[in-house]
Design a protein around this motif. Sequence first.
Motif, PDB file in Angstrom:
ATOM      1  N   ASP A 164       0.804  -1.221   0.000  1.00 26.30           N
ATOM      2  CA  ASP A 164       0.000   0.000   0.000  1.00 26.30           C
ATOM      3  C   ASP A 164       0.838   1.273   0.000  1.00 26.30           C
ATOM      4  O   ASP A 164       0.395   2.314   0.452  1.00 26.30           O
ATOM      5  N   LEU A 165       2.061   1.224  -0.534  1.00 20.70           N
ATOM      6  CA  LEU A 165       2.938   2.387  -0.563  1.00 20.70           C
ATOM      7  C   LEU A 165       2.993   2.994  -1.964  1.00 20.70           C
ATOM      8  O   LEU A 165       2.823   2.299  -2.966  1.00 20.70           O
ATOM      9  N   ASP A 166       3.260   4.283  -2.027  1.00 24.39           N
ATOM     10  CA  ASP A 166       3.414   4.987  -3.292  1.00 24.39           C
ATOM     11  C   ASP A 166       4.902   4.970  -3.658  1.00 24.39           C
ATOM     12  O   ASP A 166       5.661   5.877  -3.298  1.00 24.39           O
ATOM     13  N   LEU A 167       5.327   3.934  -4.365  1.00 23.42           N
ATOM     14  CA  LEU A 167       6.743   3.733  -4.660  1.00 23.42           C
ATOM     15  C   LEU A 167       7.322   4.816  -5.559  1.00 23.42           C
ATOM     16  O   LEU A 167       8.515   5.098  -5.509  1.00 23.42           O
ATOM     17  N   ASP A 168       6.491   5.441  -6.377  1.00 31.93           N
ATOM     18  CA  ASP A 168       6.973   6.496  -7.271  1.00 31.93           C
ATOM     19  C   ASP A 168       7.375   7.756  -6.514  1.00 31.93           C
ATOM     20  O   ASP A 168       8.125   8.583  -7.030  1.00 31.93           O
ATOM     21  N   ALA A 169       6.878   7.938  -5.303  1.00 32.63           N
ATOM     22  CA  ALA A 169       7.185   9.135  -4.518  1.00 32.63           C
ATOM     23  C   ALA A 169       8.263   8.886  -3.465  1.00 32.63           C
ATOM     24  O   ALA A 169       8.459   9.702  -2.570  1.00 32.63           O
ATOM     25  N   ALA A 170       8.976   7.781  -3.567  1.00 32.15           N
ATOM     26  CA  ALA A 170      10.024   7.457  -2.593  1.00 32.15           C
ATOM     27  C   ALA A 170      11.162   8.466  -2.683  1.00 32.15           C
ATOM     28  O   ALA A 170      11.493   8.958  -3.756  1.00 32.15           O
ATOM     29  N   ALA A 171      11.749   8.789  -1.525  1.00 34.37           N
ATOM     30  CA  ALA A 171      12.866   9.734  -1.458  1.00 34.37           C
ATOM     31  C   ALA A 171      14.001   9.102  -0.654  1.00 34.37           C
ATOM     32  O   ALA A 171      13.766   8.396   0.322  1.00 34.37           O
ATOM     33  N   VAL A 172      15.250   9.390  -1.079  1.00 34.73           N
ATOM     34  CA  VAL A 172      16.433   8.830  -0.422  1.00 34.73           C
ATOM     35  C   VAL A 172      17.415   9.963  -0.131  1.00 34.73           C
ATOM     36  O   VAL A 172      17.640  10.825  -0.972  1.00 34.73           O
TER      37      VAL A 172
ATOM     38  N   VAL B 238       9.098   6.420   2.091  1.00 38.65           N
ATOM     39  CA  VAL B 238       8.114   6.033   1.080  1.00 38.65           C
ATOM     40  C   VAL B 238       6.732   6.355   1.645  1.00 38.65           C
ATOM     41  O   VAL B 238       6.320   5.775   2.653  1.00 38.65           O
ATOM     42  N   PRO B 239       6.009   7.295   1.010  1.00 41.74           N
ATOM     43  CA  PRO B 239       4.692   7.645   1.524  1.00 41.74           C
ATOM     44  C   PRO B 239       3.670   6.540   1.277  1.00 41.74           C
ATOM     45  O   PRO B 239       3.784   5.766   0.323  1.00 41.74           O
ATOM     46  N   VAL B 240       2.661   6.489   2.142  1.00 42.79           N
ATOM     47  CA  VAL B 240       1.553   5.564   1.971  1.00 42.79           C
ATOM     48  C   VAL B 240       0.676   6.120   0.859  1.00 42.79           C
ATOM     49  O   VAL B 240       0.453   7.329   0.767  1.00 42.79           O
ATOM     50  N   ALA B 241       0.176   5.265  -0.022  1.00 41.86           N
ATOM     51  CA  ALA B 241      -0.682   5.698  -1.126  1.00 41.86           C
ATOM     52  C   ALA B 241      -1.944   6.351  -0.569  1.00 41.86           C
ATOM     53  O   ALA B 241      -2.464   5.951   0.479  1.00 41.86           O
ATOM     54  N   GLU B 242      -2.431   7.374  -1.263  1.00 40.37           N
ATOM     55  CA  GLU B 242      -3.612   8.121  -0.812  1.00 40.37           C
ATOM     56  C   GLU B 242      -4.798   7.200  -0.562  1.00 40.37           C
ATOM     57  O   GLU B 242      -5.532   7.378   0.396  1.00 40.37           O
ATOM     58  N   ALA B 243      -4.982   6.208  -1.427  1.00 40.81           N
ATOM     59  CA  ALA B 243      -6.129   5.315  -1.293  1.00 40.81           C
ATOM     60  C   ALA B 243      -6.053   4.472  -0.022  1.00 40.81           C
ATOM     61  O   ALA B 243      -7.064   4.003   0.482  1.00 40.81           O
ATOM     62  N   SER B 244      -4.839   4.279   0.525  1.00 49.36           N
ATOM     63  CA  SER B 244      -4.660   3.432   1.702  1.00 49.36           C
ATOM     64  C   SER B 244      -4.658   4.208   3.008  1.00 49.36           C
ATOM     65  O   SER B 244      -4.661   3.612   4.079  1.00 49.36           O
TER      66      SER B 244
END
Length: 153
Positions: A114-122, A133-139
């Motif tokens: 349920d994570l938004d992998l495209d918005a991951a930051a390192v 890694v942010p949680v997806a809006e839908a989750s």
Amino acid sequence: MTTIQRFDPFREMLHLRRAYHPAFPVPGWRGFDATNGQRAGGFALNVRRDDEKLTLLAWLPGVEPEDVDVTIGPDQELTIKAFRKLREQGPNERYLLREHRFRQGQRSIRLPGDLDLDAAAVSLEHGVLTVTVPVAEASQTRRLHVAGSPAAE
């Protein structure tokens, strides 16, 4: 002159494991790296999660940002590969004790779906790698307004 060396009982176990491995393989043996007490080929990780994001912290002292590779595969597996170059000795110096020998390591963890992998930051600051890694809006948990008739007076 003698060299000072810290006693590490796992060093002896590791030597025995290497010596007898072909004759007596031990499934599941992960061993310890005799140089720094961490798991062989690995580094320490902390993973925490709240309602908005998953945060992973990896301790990589002495590692430069260009020597770290962070990937997220199609199977939701996050892999961190790190390499630290050893500092060479000068012509007039020698180590009396050298415990910090981490050269390369790799760790992998499977991420929740349920994570938004495209918005991951390192980021890598002061030897600490942070992967967010942010949680997806839908989750995410949402508060809903409860509609009803106004209270009768």
